[in-house]
Write an enzyme that holds these catalytic residues in place. Structure first.
Site, PDB file in Angstrom:
ATOM      1  NE  ARG A   1       3.225  -1.200  25.809  1.00 55.95           N
ATOM      2  CZ  ARG A   1       4.037  -0.309  26.407  1.00 55.95           C
ATOM      3  NH1 ARG A   1       4.773   0.509  25.692  1.00 55.95           N
ATOM      4  NH2 ARG A   1       4.086  -0.237  27.716  1.00 55.95           N
TER       5      ARG A   1
ATOM      6  CE1 TYR B   1      -9.771  -2.176   4.087  1.00 57.17           C
ATOM      7  CE2 TYR B   1      -8.618  -1.038   5.844  1.00 57.17           C
ATOM      8  CZ  TYR B   1      -9.555  -1.966   5.428  1.00 57.17           C
ATOM      9  OH  TYR B   1     -10.257  -2.680   6.354  1.00 57.17           O
TER      10      TYR B   1
ATOM     11  CG  ASP C   1      -1.203  -0.199   1.802  1.00 57.77           C
ATOM     12  OD1 ASP C   1      -0.800  -1.357   1.531  1.00 57.77           O
ATOM     13  OD2 ASP C   1      -2.184   0.029   2.529  1.00 57.77           O
TER      14      ASP C   1
ATOM     15  CE  LYS D   1      -6.759  -7.506   3.700  1.00 59.84           C
ATOM     16  NZ  LYS D   1      -6.568  -6.805   4.927  1.00 59.84           N
TER      17      LYS D   1
HETATM   18  C1  LIG Z   1      -4.442  -2.112   1.100  1.00 61.85           C
HETATM   19  C2  LIG Z   1      -4.799  -2.288   2.539  1.00 61.85           C
HETATM   20  N1  LIG Z   1      -4.111  -1.590   3.471  1.00 61.85           N
HETATM   21  C3  LIG Z   1      -4.404  -1.716   4.783  1.00 61.85           C
HETATM   22  C4  LIG Z   1      -5.423  -2.536   5.217  1.00 61.85           C
HETATM   23  C5  LIG Z   1      -5.735  -2.639   6.696  1.00 61.85           C
HETATM   24  O1  LIG Z   1      -5.314  -3.869   7.193  1.00 61.85           O
HETATM   25  P1  LIG Z   1      -5.947  -4.640   8.447  1.00 61.85           P
HETATM   26  O2  LIG Z   1      -7.320  -5.041   8.068  1.00 61.85           O
HETATM   27  O3  LIG Z   1      -5.002  -5.772   8.653  1.00 61.85           O
HETATM   28  O4  LIG Z   1      -5.963  -3.679   9.591  1.00 61.85           O
HETATM   29  C6  LIG Z   1      -6.151  -3.284   4.282  1.00 61.85           C
HETATM   30  C7  LIG Z   1      -7.230  -4.192   4.732  1.00 61.85           C
HETATM   31  O5  LIG Z   1      -8.014  -4.671   3.938  1.00 61.85           O
HETATM   32  C8  LIG Z   1      -5.828  -3.153   2.912  1.00 61.85           C
HETATM   33  O6  LIG Z   1      -6.494  -3.828   1.966  1.00 61.85           O
END
Ligand SMILES: Cc1ncc(COP(=O)(O)O)c(C=O)c1O
Length: 406
Positions: free
Chosen positions: A61, A114, A186, A211
């Site tokens: 961890r 998101y 992000d 992704k």
């Molecule tokens: C732009 C973006 N940020 C964060 C996330 C969150 O990621 P996770 O689904 O791996 O927790 C996503 C998920 O679709 C996303 O598209």
């Protein structure tokens, strides 16, 4: 092994980034250190590791060599000081927000982020006295107007999900510095192949590695990269305490996927550009948002801050909700699924799926309309993808309404 004597390109970095081959046996692929804990030679060594004077590993961890290899590679690609991998993208987002914001502080971010990122702030962080506003950050004036005396963070997702709108990273970074706020980006939609937010003043870059970075729709994972040592030292204890660290095997899978990131992005982007041009002319498509098209409102900005427009396309199916549903129900090759950035083309309906948790009024304000279909273009043959979308659109009845929704 001697180090290369020149500055490496991103394509080379994805292939070679991270530590040198395994010092024990020379394994070219980073070994999977599938161990929860690490033995000490003696009590003094254990004490030194916990005191931080010996950099060796203690407990997974708190750090693991396989995960560290992945972190090193992503930090190099983003051009940051250090990265910390997480069990999911949301674990990265929540660790960064919880690590940097305190009671009474305010974050202002992109409205079309998101969905769960916004929900995290609005539903959960609000319980701890952290306030948030989500605005159309593609307009810097809107962002400026949302700033309050207690604004401590600007949180930008660009291109935004699912509208594919672009925010001006340089202008947002300047504003964050002016008001003394953290600037968090992000970068999931672009990946460091197409966009490197540290160049525009970001303090922290987050990714859902589920992704593009992993790219094979077989792992959930996340990562955040810190600009400097101070930021890294602030966020590391938060992650170690919250505990959202990945499993070593998960890290290894992502690192394996990452090695082909540049090739995958190039192929998917080429497909997306050609599909977008074709879709833009299609009579059943009411509007399209793809930064590579001159019709995209931030086409010039995208060219300035991204080295390519990416492989995410959103478009409106003429006829609204029912038409959009008919279309996505009719695909035969594209996969009807949420997520993005995999080698296969995925198609989804954000208003009823990824963004269903965002209240209808806020969805409308963020231009997440009912006719919006989002496509994460993959690496298949262009002709096969075009044929599939063509036959899916052919299944949609003809509607006369030609209004543009965004
Ligand atoms: C732009 C973006 N940020 C964060 C996330 C969150 O990621 P996770 O689904 O791996 O927790 C996503 C998920 O679709 C996303 O598209």
């Amino acid at each position: 092994m001697q180090k290369p004597d020149r500055e490496l390109g991103q394509e080379t970095r994805v292939v070679h980034g991270g530590p040198d081959p395994d010092p024990h046996y020379g394994a070219v692929s980073v070994p999977i250190y599938q161990s929860s804990t690490f033995a000490f030679h003696d009590a003094d060594e254990g004490a030194a590791r916990f005191a931080g004077t010996d950099p060796g590993y203690k407990y997974t961890r708190l750090g693991n060599p396989t995960t560290r290899a992945l972190e090193q590679c992503v930090a190099e690609l983003e051009g940051g000081f250090a990265a910390l991998a997480t069990s999911t993208g949301m674990a990265a987002v929540s660790t960064v927000l919880l690590g940097l914001l305190s009671k009474g502080e305010h974050v202002v971010g992109t409205d079309a982020v998101y969905g769960p990122t916004r929900l995290l702030a609005e539903k959960h962080l609000s319980r701890f006295g952290i306030e948030s506003d989500w605005v159309r950050t593609e307009n810097i004036d809107f962002l400026r107007r949302a700033i309050r005396p207690n604004t401590r963070m600007i949180y930008i997702e660009t291109p935004a999900n699912p509208t594919i709108k672009i925010s001006d990273l340089e202008a947002c970074g300047r504003l964050a510095r002016e008001i003394g706020a953290y600037f968090v980006v992000d970068n999931t939609f672009s990946s460091p192949i197409l966009q490197q937010p540290f160049r525009f003043g970001a303090d922290v870059v987050v990714h859902s590695m589920t992704k593009y970075l992993n790219g094979h729709s077989d792992v959930v994972a996340g990562i955040f990269v810190s600009r400097d040592q101070e930021m890294h030292q602030r966020l590391a204890p938060m992650l170690q305490t919250l505990g959202g660290t990945p499993d070593p095997h998960q890290s290894w899978l992502v690192l394996r996927g990452l090695r082909t990131l540049a090739m995958r992005v190039e192929k998917a982007q080429d497909n997306a550009g050609r599909l977008a041009e074709w879709l833009a002319q299609h009579p059943k498509v009411a509007w399209i948002s793809y930064p590579g098209l001159p019709s995209h409102p931030q086409h010039e900005l995208a060219k300035k801050q991204m080295s390519g427009p990416g492989a995410m396309i959103s478009f409106g199916v003429r006829g609204g909700l029912e038409a959009a549903k008919t279309m996505i129900n009719s695909v035969r090759l594209c996969v009807l699924a949420v997520s993005l950035g995999g080698i296969e083309t995925l198609i989804e309906h954000p208003a009823s799926m990824t963004h269903a948790g965002v209240p209808a009024k806020e969805r409308a304000e963020a231009c997440i309309t009912d006719d919006l279909v989002r496509v994460s273009v993959g690496c298949e043959s262009f002709e096969d993808l075009k044929h599939d979308l063509e036959q899916a659109l052919a299944a949609v009845p003809v509607f006369q309404d030609s209004r543009r929704s965004v």
